[in-house]
Design a protein around this motif. Structure first.
Motif, PDB file in Angstrom:
ATOM      1  N   GLU A   1       0.790  -1.266  -0.086  1.00  0.00           N
ATOM      2  CA  GLU A   1      -0.002  -0.028   0.206  1.00  0.00           C
ATOM      3  C   GLU A   1       0.770   1.268   0.230  1.00  0.00           C
ATOM      4  OE1 GLU A   1      -3.847   2.117   2.239  1.00  0.00           O
ATOM      5  OE2 GLU A   1      -3.250   0.175   2.970  1.00  0.00           O
ATOM      6  N   GLY A   2       2.060   1.323   1.042  1.00  0.00           N
ATOM      7  CA  GLY A   2       2.693   2.324   1.105  1.00  0.00           C
ATOM      8  C   GLY A   2       3.573   2.679  -0.319  1.00  0.00           C
ATOM      9  N   GLU A   3       3.975   1.546  -1.147  1.00  0.00           N
ATOM     10  CA  GLU A   3       4.683   1.708  -2.318  1.00  0.00           C
ATOM     11  C   GLU A   3       3.617   2.071  -3.269  1.00  0.00           C
ATOM     12  OE1 GLU A   3       4.826  -0.748  -0.312  1.00  0.00           O
ATOM     13  OE2 GLU A   3       6.558  -1.699  -0.232  1.00  0.00           O
ATOM     14  N   PHE A   4       2.480   1.926  -3.278  1.00  0.00           N
ATOM     15  CA  PHE A   4       1.505   2.390  -4.138  1.00  0.00           C
ATOM     16  C   PHE A   4       1.233   3.752  -4.134  1.00  0.00           C
ATOM     17  CE2 PHE A   4      -3.027   3.754  -5.240  1.00  0.00           C
ATOM     18  CZ  PHE A   4      -3.319   3.126  -6.424  1.00  0.00           C
ATOM     19  N   TYR A   5       1.144   4.479  -3.079  1.00  0.00           N
ATOM     20  CA  TYR A   5       0.885   5.820  -2.820  1.00  0.00           C
ATOM     21  C   TYR A   5       2.253   6.636  -3.374  1.00  0.00           C
ATOM     22  CZ  TYR A   5      -2.698   4.692   0.054  1.00  0.00           C
ATOM     23  OH  TYR A   5      -4.139   3.903   0.216  1.00  0.00           O
ATOM     24  N   LEU A   6       3.313   6.086  -3.029  1.00  0.00           N
ATOM     25  CA  LEU A   6       4.800   6.598  -3.375  1.00  0.00           C
ATOM     26  C   LEU A   6       4.841   6.578  -5.022  1.00  0.00           C
ATOM     27  CD1 LEU A   6       7.143   5.296  -0.673  1.00  0.00           C
ATOM     28  CD2 LEU A   6       6.663   7.718  -1.039  1.00  0.00           C
ATOM     29  N   LEU A   7       4.366   5.490  -5.542  1.00  0.00           N
ATOM     30  CA  LEU A   7       4.941   5.353  -7.065  1.00  0.00           C
ATOM     31  C   LEU A   7       3.647   6.355  -7.797  1.00  0.00           C
ATOM     32  CD1 LEU A   7       5.174   1.536  -7.426  1.00  0.00           C
ATOM     33  CD2 LEU A   7       6.972   3.266  -7.771  1.00  0.00           C
ATOM     34  N   VAL A   8       2.619   6.355  -7.385  1.00  0.00           N
ATOM     35  CA  VAL A   8       1.627   7.340  -7.735  1.00  0.00           C
ATOM     36  C   VAL A   8       1.899   8.847  -7.874  1.00  0.00           C
ATOM     37  CG1 VAL A   8      -0.899   8.251  -7.376  1.00  0.00           C
ATOM     38  CG2 VAL A   8      -0.592   5.888  -7.754  1.00  0.00           C
ATOM     39  N   LEU A   9       2.342   9.158  -6.552  1.00  0.00           N
ATOM     40  CA  LEU A   9       3.015  10.619  -6.564  1.00  0.00           C
ATOM     41  C   LEU A   9       4.072  10.766  -7.423  1.00  0.00           C
ATOM     42  CD1 LEU A   9       2.648  10.904  -2.820  1.00  0.00           C
ATOM     43  CD2 LEU A   9       1.252  12.190  -4.264  1.00  0.00           C
ATOM     44  N   SER A  10       5.183   9.887  -7.574  1.00  0.00           N
ATOM     45  CA  SER A  10       6.212  10.069  -8.258  1.00  0.00           C
ATOM     46  C   SER A  10       5.595  10.221  -9.754  1.00  0.00           C
ATOM     47  CB  SER A  10       7.179   8.757  -8.256  1.00  0.00           C
ATOM     48  OG  SER A  10       7.605   8.363  -6.927  1.00  0.00           O
ATOM     49  N   THR A  11       4.923   9.340 -10.299  1.00  0.00           N
ATOM     50  CA  THR A  11       4.356   9.313 -11.726  1.00  0.00           C
ATOM     51  C   THR A  11       3.649  10.777 -11.958  1.00  0.00           C
ATOM     52  OG1 THR A  11       3.612   7.045 -11.211  1.00  0.00           O
ATOM     53  CG2 THR A  11       3.111   8.025 -13.427  1.00  0.00           C
ATOM     54  N   LEU A  12       2.985  11.259 -11.085  1.00  0.00           N
ATOM     55  CA  LEU A  12       2.489  12.506 -11.048  1.00  0.00           C
ATOM     56  C   LEU A  12       3.447  13.637 -11.339  1.00  0.00           C
ATOM     57  CD1 LEU A  12      -0.645  13.732 -11.449  1.00  0.00           C
ATOM     58  CD2 LEU A  12      -0.518  14.315  -9.120  1.00  0.00           C
ATOM     59  N   LEU A  13       4.401  13.595 -10.456  1.00  0.00           N
ATOM     60  CA  LEU A  13       5.404  14.497 -10.665  1.00  0.00           C
ATOM     61  C   LEU A  13       6.164  14.489 -11.955  1.00  0.00           C
ATOM     62  CD1 LEU A  13       7.198  16.552  -9.198  1.00  0.00           C
ATOM     63  CD2 LEU A  13       8.750  14.693  -8.428  1.00  0.00           C
ATOM     64  N   GLY A  14       6.330  13.333 -12.346  1.00  0.00           N
ATOM     65  CA  GLY A  14       6.926  13.181 -13.923  1.00  0.00           C
ATOM     66  C   GLY A  14       6.278  13.804 -14.741  1.00  0.00           C
ATOM     67  N   MET A  15       4.804  13.797 -14.607  1.00  0.00           N
ATOM     68  CA  MET A  15       3.929  14.351 -15.742  1.00  0.00           C
ATOM     69  C   MET A  15       3.748  15.927 -15.443  1.00  0.00           C
ATOM     70  SD  MET A  15       0.693  11.847 -15.271  1.00  0.00           S
ATOM     71  CE  MET A  15       1.121  10.152 -15.167  1.00  0.00           C
ATOM     72  N   TYR A  16       3.780  16.375 -14.153  1.00  0.00           N
ATOM     73  CA  TYR A  16       4.070  17.739 -13.848  1.00  0.00           C
ATOM     74  C   TYR A  16       5.004  18.313 -14.769  1.00  0.00           C
ATOM     75  CZ  TYR A  16       0.742  18.520 -10.054  1.00  0.00           C
ATOM     76  OH  TYR A  16      -0.400  18.775  -9.207  1.00  0.00           O
ATOM     77  N   VAL A  17       6.398  17.749 -14.644  1.00  0.00           N
ATOM     78  CA  VAL A  17       7.580  18.244 -15.367  1.00  0.00           C
ATOM     79  C   VAL A  17       7.162  18.103 -16.856  1.00  0.00           C
ATOM     80  CG1 VAL A  17       9.965  17.759 -15.468  1.00  0.00           C
ATOM     81  CG2 VAL A  17       8.898  17.519 -13.267  1.00  0.00           C
ATOM     82  N   MET A  18       6.879  17.184 -17.452  1.00  0.00           N
ATOM     83  CA  MET A  18       6.553  17.020 -18.633  1.00  0.00           C
ATOM     84  C   MET A  18       6.072  18.084 -19.204  1.00  0.00           C
ATOM     85  SD  MET A  18       5.404  13.410 -20.562  1.00  0.00           S
ATOM     86  CE  MET A  18       3.577  13.656 -20.384  1.00  0.00           C
ATOM     87  N   MET A  19       4.753  18.353 -18.722  1.00  0.00           N
ATOM     88  CA  MET A  19       3.530  19.507 -19.103  1.00  0.00           C
ATOM     89  C   MET A  19       4.417  20.753 -19.027  1.00  0.00           C
ATOM     90  SD  MET A  19      -0.094  18.318 -18.097  1.00  0.00           S
ATOM     91  CE  MET A  19       0.118  18.348 -16.303  1.00  0.00           C
ATOM     92  N   SER A  20       5.313  21.140 -18.107  1.00  0.00           N
ATOM     93  CA  SER A  20       5.941  22.516 -17.944  1.00  0.00           C
ATOM     94  C   SER A  20       7.195  22.523 -18.669  1.00  0.00           C
ATOM     95  CB  SER A  20       6.077  22.867 -16.274  1.00  0.00           C
ATOM     96  OG  SER A  20       4.848  22.944 -15.785  1.00  0.00           O
ATOM     97  N   ALA A  21       7.761  21.467 -19.052  1.00  0.00           N
ATOM     98  CA  ALA A  21       8.974  21.620 -19.768  1.00  0.00           C
ATOM     99  C   ALA A  21       9.125  22.549 -20.966  1.00  0.00           C
ATOM    100  CB  ALA A  21       9.591  20.384 -20.215  1.00  0.00           C
ATOM    101  N   SER A  22      10.184  23.276 -20.904  1.00  0.00           N
ATOM    102  CA  SER A  22      10.202  24.050 -22.189  1.00  0.00           C
ATOM    103  C   SER A  22      11.639  23.987 -23.033  1.00  0.00           C
ATOM    104  CB  SER A  22      10.123  25.574 -21.893  1.00  0.00           C
ATOM    105  OG  SER A  22      10.194  26.361 -23.022  1.00  0.00           O
ATOM    106  N   HIS A  23      12.170  22.576 -22.796  1.00  0.00           N
ATOM    107  CA  HIS A  23      13.376  22.173 -23.194  1.00  0.00           C
ATOM    108  C   HIS A  23      13.379  20.887 -23.325  1.00  0.00           C
ATOM    109  CE1 HIS A  23      17.796  21.182 -22.933  1.00  0.00           C
ATOM    110  NE2 HIS A  23      17.831  22.410 -23.206  1.00  0.00           N
ATOM    111  N   PHE A  24      13.618  20.080 -24.471  1.00  0.00           N
ATOM    112  CA  PHE A  24      13.518  19.023 -24.852  1.00  0.00           C
ATOM    113  C   PHE A  24      14.038  17.786 -24.107  1.00  0.00           C
ATOM    114  CE2 PHE A  24      12.782  20.203 -29.329  1.00  0.00           C
ATOM    115  CZ  PHE A  24      11.550  19.577 -29.448  1.00  0.00           C
ATOM    116  N   LEU A  25      15.280  18.577 -23.296  1.00  0.00           N
ATOM    117  CA  LEU A  25      16.052  17.473 -22.410  1.00  0.00           C
ATOM    118  C   LEU A  25      15.019  17.384 -21.188  1.00  0.00           C
ATOM    119  CD1 LEU A  25      18.407  15.708 -22.019  1.00  0.00           C
ATOM    120  CD2 LEU A  25      19.621  17.577 -20.977  1.00  0.00           C
ATOM    121  N   LEU A  26      14.787  18.286 -20.536  1.00  0.00           N
ATOM    122  CA  LEU A  26      13.714  18.445 -19.405  1.00  0.00           C
ATOM    123  C   LEU A  26      12.268  17.632 -19.643  1.00  0.00           C
ATOM    124  CD1 LEU A  26      13.581  19.388 -16.393  1.00  0.00           C
ATOM    125  CD2 LEU A  26      12.415  21.284 -17.277  1.00  0.00           C
TER     126      LEU A  26
END
Length: 480
Positions: free
Chosen positions: A108-133
């Motif tokens: 259960e703990g791993e599930f919450y951590l992985l969901v938050l990690s994935t969401l953080l990646g999506m945040y970065v992907m949507m706000s990136a203004s540089h191909f590397l980021l």
């Protein structure tokens, strides 16, 4: 590099991301400290749900455009609104998943951590203004997602689904990275703003664009990059399947939309043709395959491929109305699709883990409320008035038709015809619940409070978002 001073104050320009990192740290420490306590699962659940609710509020309130790290990270009011929609969707996923962990608290703990990690990646992907980021954000979202898919590692199907997902994700990331390297070779920059000014349509940039599009096409599971979808959706835990089908798609669609409209603006006639072909193939092929499915999660996999095609119709419009339509469609898709997956999850928990459509025969006789809510959600996905799904499809068609070319009209017409096909296969489930009878139907059961909460939120969204014009107007104002 040695002379550069790192200005950590720039992280204050990334408030939504900082909020998620804080949530990750808090949940991780909580998981570690509560390891031997009986009530660990409940505390972690309320902690994660509370932090996600706060993060949603932060994204709504914190609407100011800002940038950090020399323009590599740029956020707009539209990006923050999209983050709020996806975070609210993630909150629904977490509430719905709790039903599973009540009976089986492992991971259960791993599930919450992985969901938050994935969401953080999506945040970065949507706000990136540089191909590397952008690429880093995409990988930050993909790797934890593979762990989520294989979360029930004691089940052969889940482990197999995780293996298929990570293999295809790796391949598509490689293809995308190759495309980015070709684009860099052509322009000499990875910044979106500089890239847009230097870009010209040459054979090198066209091949680079196609490869880059292919990488995101996998994330969206558009045809012909969709082969992993059905097996992964069937094998993954139901909550993860819901998360994959809605949140992951919404983030990828928004990122692709902004990049095509702003960064590849000078090559619009090339990527529009690419979009026309992919949209028609995705909607048509997915609809034809959905009709043949007898397993509900595979059925929803093909439904989500078709819905991804409809979402990308908004991009064809290449305008602010298109961005608004895409965000609105994603919002409606989140509540409708999560309602379906919440019902699937509830029935799976009370039916020995089975998810065949035959198991829904005569469901209305024993569980009328669940059947009714499932019907509402399916009608919204099909686009039947007066539900919110009808309005979301209408705005997407309008945005695409505004493009004004015969090609755009033809694609909209094909999409409209396909809406009738999709109505047929959504009604197959309704027919099973209301008309078919079963020798031994699923017994009557009372859903737990987590399932009821998730369904209440989703049903309210399906009923209200179509009627409340202020929702669309707000999205329109932030996208302008």
């Amino acid at each position: 590099m040695g002379g550069m001073n790192m200005n950590y104050g720039q992280f204050l320009n990334m408030i939504p991301e900082a909020m998620l990192v804080l949530a990750l740290v808090v949940v991780f420490i909580g998981d570690f400290c509560l390891a031997k306590k009986e009530e660990k699962g409940s505390i972690l659940f309320y902690l994660t749900a509370g932090l996600l609710a706060v993060a949603t509020g932060v994204c709504f309130v914190y609407g100011q455009p800002s940038e950090a790290f020399g323009g590599m990270y740029v956020t707009t009011t539209a990006t923050n609104a999209m983050k709020a929609i996806l975070t609210a969707g993630t909150l629904i996923v977490v509430i719905m998943a709790k039903t599973t962990f009540v009976k089986n608290p492992a991971n259960e703990g791993e599930f919450y951590l992985l969901v938050l990690s994935t969401l953080l990646g999506m945040y970065v992907m949507m706000s990136a203004s540089h191909f590397l980021l952008f690429f880093l954000g995409l990988e930050m979202a993909s790797v934890p997602m593979a762990c989520l898919v294989a979360l029930e590692k004691w089940k052969k199907q889940s482990a197999e689904a995780g293996a298929k997902y990570i293999l295809t994700a790796t391949f598509s990331s490689g293809v995308m990275l190759y495309g980015i390297s070709l684009l860099y070779a052509a322009t000499g920059t990875l910044y979106f703003a500089d890239f847009a000014q230097l870009l010209t349509a040459t054979p090198l940039t066209i091949v680079g664009l196609v490869f880059f599009f292919s990488g995101l096409g996998f994330k969206l599971s558009l045809v012909p990059f969709h082969f992993w979808t059905a097996d992964t959706y069937q094998g993954a835990p139901t909550a993860v399947t819901g998360y994959l089908s809605v949140i992951s798609k919404g983030a990828a669609a928004f990122a692709l939309c902004t990049i095509l409209m702003h960064t590849f603006a000078s090559m619009v006639e090339y990527w529009e043709v690419l979009l026309y072909i992919v949209i028609v193939l995705s909607i048509t092929i997915a609809n034809l395959f959905a009709i043949r499915q007898s397993e509900l999660k595979r059925f929803m996999a093909f439904s989500s491929i078709s819905q991804a095609g409809y979402i990308m119709l908004a991009v064809v419009g290449n305008s602010a109305a298109g961005v608004t339509a895409l965000m609105y469609y994603t919002l409606i898709y989140v509540v409708a699709n999560m309602a379906v997956f919440t019902v699937i999850n509830a029935i799976e928990q009370n039916n020995g883990g089975k998810t065949d459509i035959d198991d829904y025969d005569g469901l209305y006789q024993t569980n009328p409320k669940l059947s009714f809510l499932m019907t509402l959600a399916l009608f919204s996905l099909a686009g039947i008035p007066p539900f919110a799904g009808m309005f979301s499809k209408f705005f997407v068609f309008m945005a695409a038709a505004q493009q004004g070319s015969w090609w755009a009209y033809a694609v909209v017409f094909i999409a409209l015809v396909n809406t009738v096909v999709s109505l047929y296969y959504y009604l197959l489930i309704v027919k099973a619940m209301y008309i078919k009878t079963s020798e031994n139907p699923l017994p009557t059961f009372r859903s737990d409070c987590y399932t009821r909460t998730a369904l209440a939120v989703c049903t309210a969204g399906i009923a209200l978002f179509g009627i409340a014009s202020c929702v669309y107007e707000w999205l329109s104002s932030v996208a302008a």
